[in-house]
Design a protein around this motif. Sequence first.
Motif, short mmCIF file in Angstrom:
data_model
loop_
_atom_site.label_atom_id
_atom_site.label_comp_id
_atom_site.label_asym_id
_atom_site.label_seq_id
_atom_site.Cartn_x
_atom_site.Cartn_y
_atom_site.Cartn_z
N LYS A 1 50.22 67.99 61.85
CA LYS A 1 51.15 69.10 61.91
C LYS A 1 52.09 69.17 60.71
CE LYS A 1 51.02 69.51 66.94
NZ LYS A 1 51.78 69.57 68.20
N ASN B 1 49.06 72.57 54.50
CA ASN B 1 48.27 73.74 54.85
C ASN B 1 48.19 73.98 56.36
OD1 ASN B 1 46.67 71.59 55.55
ND2 ASN B 1 44.76 72.47 54.77
N TYR B 2 49.05 73.30 57.13
CA TYR B 2 49.00 73.51 58.58
C TYR B 2 49.53 74.90 58.90
CZ TYR B 2 49.69 72.73 63.58
OH TYR B 2 49.64 72.83 64.95
N PRO B 3 48.78 75.74 59.62
CA PRO B 3 49.19 77.13 59.82
C PRO B 3 50.41 77.31 60.73
CG PRO B 3 47.07 76.69 60.87
CD PRO B 3 47.46 75.46 60.15
N PHE C 1 48.26 79.65 65.85
CA PHE C 1 46.86 80.03 65.83
C PHE C 1 46.67 81.27 66.71
CE2 PHE C 1 47.16 75.50 65.06
CZ PHE C 1 46.32 75.32 63.97
N ASP D 1 40.25 80.02 65.96
CA ASP D 1 41.05 79.63 64.79
C ASP D 1 41.50 78.18 64.90
OD1 ASP D 1 40.76 82.17 63.79
OD2 ASP D 1 42.74 82.87 64.47
N ALA D 2 41.94 77.79 66.08
CA ALA D 2 42.39 76.41 66.28
C ALA D 2 41.24 75.43 66.13
CB ALA D 2 43.03 76.27 67.66
N HIS E 1 40.34 75.05 62.44
CA HIS E 1 41.26 74.20 61.68
C HIS E 1 40.98 72.73 61.95
CE1 HIS E 1 44.93 73.06 59.58
NE2 HIS E 1 45.17 72.23 60.59
N LEU E 2 40.78 72.37 63.21
CA LEU E 2 40.49 70.97 63.53
C LEU E 2 39.15 70.53 62.96
CD1 LEU E 2 42.14 68.86 65.30
CD2 LEU E 2 42.98 71.21 65.31
N GLU F 1 37.98 71.27 60.16
CA GLU F 1 38.21 70.91 58.76
C GLU F 1 39.14 69.70 58.65
OE1 GLU F 1 39.77 74.31 56.81
OE2 GLU F 1 37.93 75.49 56.98
N TYR F 2 40.09 69.62 59.55
CA TYR F 2 41.09 68.55 59.47
C TYR F 2 40.49 67.18 59.77
CZ TYR F 2 44.64 65.39 61.35
OH TYR F 2 45.38 64.29 61.63
#
Length: 333
Positions: free
Chosen positions: A238, A242-244, A247, A252-253, A256-257, A259-260
């Motif tokens: 968090k 680049n943490y949005p 979401f 989208d969430a 992101h995970l 890629e993370y």
Amino acid sequence: MVELTRTTGSQRKALGIAGIARSTWQYRRNPRARVLEPVAQKDRAYLSRIPTVDRAVIAKKITAGWAGGHSVDHTFASTWDRGVMLAARRSWWRIAADIEDQSARPVVPTGRGSRTPREKPVLIATGPGQVWSWDITDLRSPWRGKAFKAYSIIDIYSRKIVGWRVEERESDHLAVAMFQAAFRQHGTPRFVHADSGPAMRSGALAELLEKHDVTKTHNRPYVSNDNPFSESEFRTMKYRPNYPGTFETLEDARGHLAEYVPWYNATHRHSGIALFTPQQVHDGSWRRAHGIRDHALQHYHQQHPERFRERPTTPAPASLVGINHLADETATN
């Protein structure tokens, strides 16, 4: 002081040079008459002071109210309702605090007082695949009261994320499915640690862990640092640049995970494991990288010995990692 005042032309300047406050100088010149037997402030008979007789009546009413299970406010209001005003409400509370025998005072029950203290969990890992920690965190959405749930399992020795998923809610069967996938890919650990949330203490997950001969442990109530590895991993996620933050959708969430997690495992230089990646510590490849680092550091030391007080050593990941375990303790799982 008179001569100094005449020289400077100002009593204020003279007092400043002498380091004496003006109020002190005035008091020394005109001291008050000494009182042979001074009366303490709390014992002085000032006009607003509540008489001793009234204080005794109030104390008696408060004690009687305590015996009946009533608070000071209840007794004060009841007396007032009968047309009797002995003192202000705050004065009643001060008198109650001065009552010597407080044994009759009602004790407010609390939820914590009835709980049996839970034993502190102590877990130790000397290599990957021994102790896992897992938790669930909220991923904010633009809508009030709605958040997506990120599930994560981390190997505490290597800090590698061995299982994850993002859902719209916390659910025991979703946690079970995540652990089943992690067991198939990484094998089964000896211990699984988590906090005391509903999904963590669910019967379905307990049955799965028992089936695979895995011991589960939990945080103590109101002790957040019993699960430091999962909390640290969520903070890393968090607080990335680049943490949005929010979401829009579940997809989208999850994106992101997706890629993370690979970045965290294979690219992130973790400060808790000597700036190696979790994957390097998990598979042991950190030793080769450590050799390269040590060679470069020793070469730098030879070139610039004046910049060191002693020969430097290259940091390496700890050989023993634990939860609530101190380096000088000998306790084992």
